[in-house]
Write an enzyme that holds these catalytic residues in place. Sequence first.
Site, PDB file in Angstrom:
ATOM      1  N   ASP A   1     -82.963  42.413 116.925  1.00  0.00           N
ATOM      2  CA  ASP A   1     -82.957  43.851 116.621  1.00  0.00           C
ATOM      3  C   ASP A   1     -82.358  44.157 115.245  1.00  0.00           C
ATOM      4  OD1 ASP A   1     -83.816  44.053 119.215  1.00  0.00           O
ATOM      5  OD2 ASP A   1     -82.217  45.416 119.865  1.00  0.00           O
ATOM      6  N   ASP A   2     -82.784  45.281 114.700  1.00  0.00           N
ATOM      7  CA  ASP A   2     -82.157  45.955 113.544  1.00  0.00           C
ATOM      8  C   ASP A   2     -82.586  45.433 112.173  1.00  0.00           C
ATOM      9  OD1 ASP A   2     -80.872  47.300 115.551  1.00  0.00           O
ATOM     10  OD2 ASP A   2     -78.847  46.640 115.038  1.00  0.00           O
TER      11      ASP A   2
ATOM     12  N   HIS B   1     -79.265  39.988 117.057  1.00  0.00           N
ATOM     13  CA  HIS B   1     -79.412  40.950 115.957  1.00  0.00           C
ATOM     14  C   HIS B   1     -79.518  40.195 114.635  1.00  0.00           C
ATOM     15  CE1 HIS B   1     -77.775  43.437 119.169  1.00  0.00           C
ATOM     16  NE2 HIS B   1     -78.294  44.471 118.533  1.00  0.00           N
TER      17      HIS B   1
ATOM     18  N   HIS C   1     -82.260  54.290 113.710  1.00  0.00           N
ATOM     19  CA  HIS C   1     -81.277  53.988 114.761  1.00  0.00           C
ATOM     20  C   HIS C   1     -80.511  55.184 115.326  1.00  0.00           C
ATOM     21  CE1 HIS C   1     -78.745  50.938 116.866  1.00  0.00           C
ATOM     22  NE2 HIS C   1     -79.750  50.137 116.586  1.00  0.00           N
TER      23      HIS C   1
ATOM     24  N   HIS D   1     -88.126  49.957 116.677  1.00  0.00           N
ATOM     25  CA  HIS D   1     -86.735  50.182 117.094  1.00  0.00           C
ATOM     26  C   HIS D   1     -86.229  51.491 116.480  1.00  0.00           C
ATOM     27  CE1 HIS D   1     -82.949  48.992 118.831  1.00  0.00           C
ATOM     28  NE2 HIS D   1     -82.358  48.656 117.704  1.00  0.00           N
TER      29      HIS D   1
HETATM   30 ZN   LIG Z   1     -80.346  48.296 117.299  1.00  0.00          ZN
END
Ligand SMILES: [Zn+2]
Length: 194
Positions: A25-26, A163, A80, A76
């Site tokens: 993620d991210d 991540h 955020h 995603h």
């Molecule tokens: Zn995230």
Amino acid sequence: MIGLNSLGRLHFKIKDTENVHLTFDDGPHPEITPWVLEQLSKHQQKATFFILGKNAEAHPEIVERILHEGHKIGNHSYDHPNGWNTPKASFVDNVLKAKDIIDSELFRPPYGKITPGQISMLKEFKIIMWDVLTGDYDQSKDSQKMLERIIKKTQPGSIIVFHDSEKARENLFFVLPKYLNYLFQARINSAIIP
Ligand SMILES: [Zn+2]
């Protein structure tokens, strides 16, 4: 309260498979994502990258590389937002803004936080949660214990969250190569999320 109908749209594991599903993620991040791609390639494993629209805009060549190497991308959001304290309309706008940049039917809510109202407005997406959270972003955690805990929790169909972000760098660099080694030894395959 999350009603049964909306809960049923969240996927915490993938059914009827012996595979596990690595997710990151991210990202994309200019140094960490290429490093992750090298680790995956070395072990011939596939993963799904839940990327942020703003990071995809900044590093389109890394998104291309993710896809070129046979991995998958998921949405995603753009930058955020926390679904629990973001009004429904602006949360959905944020996800749809990212959709213009990220071509994927998969969506993972930031922090895993999403309301039933938001879920009902995002019907075009398959919403992907997880059953194994590594906690790699928590720099106060012991990397070795983290690795042991993740291995213990891994089951057929598991969705594992790492991540590819600055915060997670230290834990990720320790844990990921060893976890990939564990998968190899145990003959477990990581597949993209269907
Ligand atoms: Zn995230």
